[in-house]
Design a protein around this motif. Sequence first.
Motif, PDB file in Angstrom:
ATOM      1  N   TYR A 392       0.842  -1.191   0.000  1.00  0.00           N
ATOM      2  CA  TYR A 392       0.000   0.000   0.000  1.00  0.00           C
ATOM      3  C   TYR A 392       0.879   1.243   0.000  1.00  0.00           C
ATOM      4  O   TYR A 392       2.008   1.234   0.489  1.00  0.00           O
ATOM      5  CB  TYR A 392      -0.960   0.001   1.193  1.00  0.00           C
ATOM      6  CG  TYR A 392      -0.300  -0.013   2.558  1.00  0.00           C
ATOM      7  CD1 TYR A 392      -0.123   1.156   3.310  1.00  0.00           C
ATOM      8  CD2 TYR A 392       0.154  -1.210   3.115  1.00  0.00           C
ATOM      9  CE1 TYR A 392       0.469   1.129   4.555  1.00  0.00           C
ATOM     10  CE2 TYR A 392       0.766  -1.246   4.356  1.00  0.00           C
ATOM     11  CZ  TYR A 392       0.916  -0.063   5.078  1.00  0.00           C
ATOM     12  OH  TYR A 392       1.514  -0.070   6.308  1.00  0.00           O
ATOM     13  N   THR A 395      -1.510   7.431  -2.925  1.00  0.00           N
ATOM     14  CA  THR A 395      -1.730   7.446  -4.372  1.00  0.00           C
ATOM     15  C   THR A 395      -0.814   8.432  -5.070  1.00  0.00           C
ATOM     16  O   THR A 395      -0.339   8.184  -6.179  1.00  0.00           O
ATOM     17  CB  THR A 395      -3.208   7.760  -4.669  1.00  0.00           C
ATOM     18  OG1 THR A 395      -4.021   6.779  -4.020  1.00  0.00           O
ATOM     19  CG2 THR A 395      -3.484   7.744  -6.156  1.00  0.00           C
ATOM     20  N   THR A 400       6.443   2.764  -0.893  1.00  0.00           N
ATOM     21  CA  THR A 400       5.503   1.650  -0.759  1.00  0.00           C
ATOM     22  C   THR A 400       5.773   0.901   0.536  1.00  0.00           C
ATOM     23  O   THR A 400       6.929   0.643   0.886  1.00  0.00           O
ATOM     24  CB  THR A 400       5.643   0.685  -1.947  1.00  0.00           C
ATOM     25  OG1 THR A 400       5.389   1.394  -3.156  1.00  0.00           O
ATOM     26  CG2 THR A 400       4.646  -0.450  -1.836  1.00  0.00           C
ATOM     27  N   GLU A 421      -5.580   9.623   0.261  1.00  0.00           N
ATOM     28  CA  GLU A 421      -5.985   8.532  -0.616  1.00  0.00           C
ATOM     29  C   GLU A 421      -4.848   7.520  -0.719  1.00  0.00           C
ATOM     30  O   GLU A 421      -3.698   7.886  -0.987  1.00  0.00           O
ATOM     31  CB  GLU A 421      -6.341   9.053  -2.009  1.00  0.00           C
ATOM     32  CG  GLU A 421      -6.829   7.949  -2.952  1.00  0.00           C
ATOM     33  CD  GLU A 421      -7.172   8.464  -4.329  1.00  0.00           C
ATOM     34  OE1 GLU A 421      -7.959   7.804  -5.023  1.00  0.00           O
ATOM     35  OE2 GLU A 421      -6.647   9.524  -4.718  1.00  0.00           O
ATOM     36  N   TYR A 422      -5.165   6.260  -0.513  1.00  0.00           N
ATOM     37  CA  TYR A 422      -4.185   5.184  -0.587  1.00  0.00           C
ATOM     38  C   TYR A 422      -4.572   4.209  -1.702  1.00  0.00           C
ATOM     39  O   TYR A 422      -5.754   3.974  -1.971  1.00  0.00           O
ATOM     40  CB  TYR A 422      -4.121   4.409   0.731  1.00  0.00           C
ATOM     41  CG  TYR A 422      -3.285   5.076   1.802  1.00  0.00           C
ATOM     42  CD1 TYR A 422      -1.951   4.735   1.980  1.00  0.00           C
ATOM     43  CD2 TYR A 422      -3.833   6.056   2.622  1.00  0.00           C
ATOM     44  CE1 TYR A 422      -1.187   5.348   2.967  1.00  0.00           C
ATOM     45  CE2 TYR A 422      -3.065   6.680   3.610  1.00  0.00           C
ATOM     46  CZ  TYR A 422      -1.737   6.317   3.769  1.00  0.00           C
ATOM     47  OH  TYR A 422      -0.970   6.921   4.730  1.00  0.00           O
ATOM     48  N   THR A 423      -3.551   3.669  -2.336  1.00  0.00           N
ATOM     49  CA  THR A 423      -3.714   2.586  -3.305  1.00  0.00           C
ATOM     50  C   THR A 423      -3.172   1.312  -2.673  1.00  0.00           C
ATOM     51  O   THR A 423      -2.104   1.328  -2.049  1.00  0.00           O
ATOM     52  CB  THR A 423      -2.967   2.890  -4.607  1.00  0.00           C
ATOM     53  OG1 THR A 423      -3.495   4.082  -5.185  1.00  0.00           O
ATOM     54  CG2 THR A 423      -3.138   1.749  -5.602  1.00  0.00           C
ATOM     55  N   SER A 439      -6.403  -5.241  -6.768  1.00  0.00           N
ATOM     56  CA  SER A 439      -6.124  -3.842  -6.493  1.00  0.00           C
ATOM     57  C   SER A 439      -7.357  -3.138  -5.960  1.00  0.00           C
ATOM     58  O   SER A 439      -8.496  -3.532  -6.216  1.00  0.00           O
ATOM     59  CB  SER A 439      -5.623  -3.132  -7.758  1.00  0.00           C
ATOM     60  OG  SER A 439      -4.454  -3.737  -8.242  1.00  0.00           O
ATOM     61  N   GLY A 441      -8.448   0.694  -3.352  1.00  0.00           N
ATOM     62  CA  GLY A 441      -8.004   1.927  -2.723  1.00  0.00           C
ATOM     63  C   GLY A 441      -8.972   2.356  -1.645  1.00  0.00           C
ATOM     64  O   GLY A 441     -10.063   1.803  -1.493  1.00  0.00           O
TER      65      GLY A 441
END
Length: 943
Positions: A392, A395, A400, A421-423, A439, A441
């Motif tokens: 994670y 964004t 990482t 905001e996280y991916t 995937s 978010g």
Amino acid sequence: MFLENLVNAFDVGIDKTRIGLAQYSGDPRIEWHLNGFSTKDAVIDAVKNLPYKGGNTLTGLALTYVLENSFKPESGARGDVPKIGILITDGKSQDDVIPPAQILRSAGVELFAIGVKNADENELKAIASEPEETHVYNVADFSIMSTIVDGLTRKVCDGVEQQDKDIKRDPSAEETASPPQDLVTSEVTAHSFRVSWTHAPGSVEKYRVVYHPTAADVLEEIVVGGTENSVVLQNLNSLTEYEIAVFAVYRSAASDALRGSEITLALPTVSDLEVYEVTDNSMRARWRDAEGASGYMILYAPLSGETTDERELKVDESVTDVELTGMIPDTEYTVTVYALFGEEASDPVTVQETTMSLRPPRNLRVTEVDHSSVRLNWDAVSRKVKGYRVLYMKTDGVQTSQVDLGPVTNVYLKNLSPLTEYTVAVFALYDAGQSEALSGGFNTKLVPAPFSLMTSQVTSESFQVSWSHPARDVVLYKMAWSPTEGGQEREIMLSGAVNSYVIQDLSPFTQYKVSLSAIYEDEMESNPVVVLENTLGWTTEVPTTFPSTTAFVHLGVINLWVDEETPFSMRVNWEVLDSDVEQYKVTYVSADRTEETVLVSGNRRSVILQPLLSDTRYKITVTPIYADGESAAMSKASIGKTLPLSGPSNLRVSDEWYNRFRISWDGPQFPTLGYRVIYQPISVSGPALETFVGDDVSTLLILNLLSDTEYSVQVIASYSTGSSQPLTGKGKTLLLGVKNLSTYQVLSSSLCAQWQPHRHATVYRVVIESLLNGQKQEVRVGGGASRECFFSLTPNTQYKISVYTLLQDTEGPAVTTMATTAPAPTQPPTAPPTTIPPPTIPPAKEVCKAAKADLAFLVDGSWSIGDDNFQKIIRFLYSTTGALDVIGPEGTQVAIVQFSDDARTEFKLSSYSDKEALLDAVQRITYKGGNTKTGMYLHPQTE
């Protein structure tokens, strides 16, 4: 534009400069020959309309192609004029350019090489004639090609002038370039043969032997001296036809080709090669053996050019089935098998197959989102999964974070940035590697503000402000206060561990506004919360005289709070200003339990209390113990509450079938002993059934359910101290039953039922029951049937018709309809006997009188025919059978089958032995109806 400028520099004409053009990529082509245009305007017009080809860069092939196709008399080449070749390219060739360039130059063609942009200069030098300083041009971009036109033109003209002098000086220039004669092949083996020819006339410098498989365009060539008249072609494919061309190369020209062909012999190869039992990292290969082979060699490698992981396996002649291991998941492999004959190998036999992919996790779900944490859940996909990897990142960031887990399907991420905001990507880990990513978010929330802000202990000059901590990761509190009517605002920063502060030096009879915000580790500040308070008026105090003392004053515990609550534990935290505490006595008690005590070292400021009862309030007291003893006055008390036993969440129902469905759920945050699953039918009466599964199970296929029935489902987490609240949901099985059940042809003593068939039915059980006396008839018909008729019924009686659908051993509920038979018909009075004329029998056709055959009619009785058309079919059958002469074993036997979803034999070949009875039976055939399934019944249905 470059070509146009270049053409403009020459005097073009049929007896002057001739210009031809070839365009190449993977395969070259002539756009126009040297004799294609006779004027400059025509050449320029052709240049302007030149189409773009596209493809790979095979320059060597193009040079050979030009020699064989452009510089020939029939293409406009003249033997007594200079020959110029100008190559334009922008990249490195994917084949060898040196031999074809040498041959082209040897044939008297002066070569210029122009490279643009990414051209390889060493390759250009290898192609061009000498000196390279005047024959090689390399420009950085297409846009500046025009800058070399003038210089190139001068050099081309200089070359033409020099060639012209050489031609006039060389008496052999007038010599005709004649081809060799009498091509003969011999000494043929599986991988070679000899090519021989009769010498061409004149002074031949070299012979070029060009050859390639007939079915392929990859050219190979061998050059021998002009005194040689044979060559052995080697390293050929077995059992392959080769096209051969032999050219005589003179000083300034090359002859036409002497052509021929030959087929190499074959080595026996394996046959019927196939792969099977394919997994994500292995497959098996098997084949039929090759006669006389001493062994086999198996090569297998990924088809992609990104890896060179080719593996080789050799086995003896008795092995024709092997396992290929160590493969990469989700990768297409070529498997090649050679039959070995000593040191030689047969032609390869190859198949391609793709290994199974490593299945990624599914259905990513985001829950428990906070300002600094989140919980991720997903569905497992395979028992082969050894664990999961969670990546994670912000964004809009680059760093990482990674978490590696065991075979669990959720993770709790902490220490996140608020309002960000996280991916996220979740990978399944297998022995063979890592799956593709699942995937998703999420967005973290704003940092929470303090809550329960209140005032107390109000005096004329001060009051106390207290609050509750909004989160565990508060670092500081910023407090500000000022009179509401205006005045100087004051501010103070407080430790994140405190939850109260006494504001002093205030004015009496004044209203103050107090704001408080929380500051977190990443310097994010919450929204402020506000409280108002009025100070009191002045008071007169009587001074109190205290006796002097030299005793040391202990300050005791000044702050106490509880956090990190779980169903079985909580952490107690405190602050103290004394430095001489030797121990702390922490006591805790619930409403209905005895008091328990734990002692903590004096250098600690927290303790975890466990095991505790879930969902229970505890009174907690922390008392400091000094060298001179303990004092209750120095202690601090607070209330803490454990969390309820958390249950599973997110109940999902899938894989619904006629007697089963699957339920899945997400496990709670805390480890359990397992789960109780309770399910009971809702729409019909039935007992509640229960099963228990372990903590590592989050999905269950519930079997042996009733068809078309809704069930209530409960999933309860079990703990050593009790059970959670149930997670409830509903699931419904599919209907195992027919649709559109209705009756037709309802007569006094019979009726027929029809229905829309069920796609998965294997058998139907059809029951008719009289509501007058309960008498029943039952019949079983195939799964393709759509109707059934019942006879010998009672007139004017109500009947219930039920159709039960069976799928293997599973029977669905009854689908029913009602129908009442017609009243019995009134019998007409007995008429006096009359003489009935015999029916008119159609005469036999002359051509049919000698016929002796078994004649079967297969008649389509589906709904698409219709009643009117079916009567036309009956008339056709009547006239056709009426044309026959003798009916029966001595003549023609007739059978009729009517079909739709299922077939019905109207009568068999042996049913009738006279024409009158046969024609009567034809007229009594009734229309069947249904779907058209012709193929099922194209086999003998009659006897």
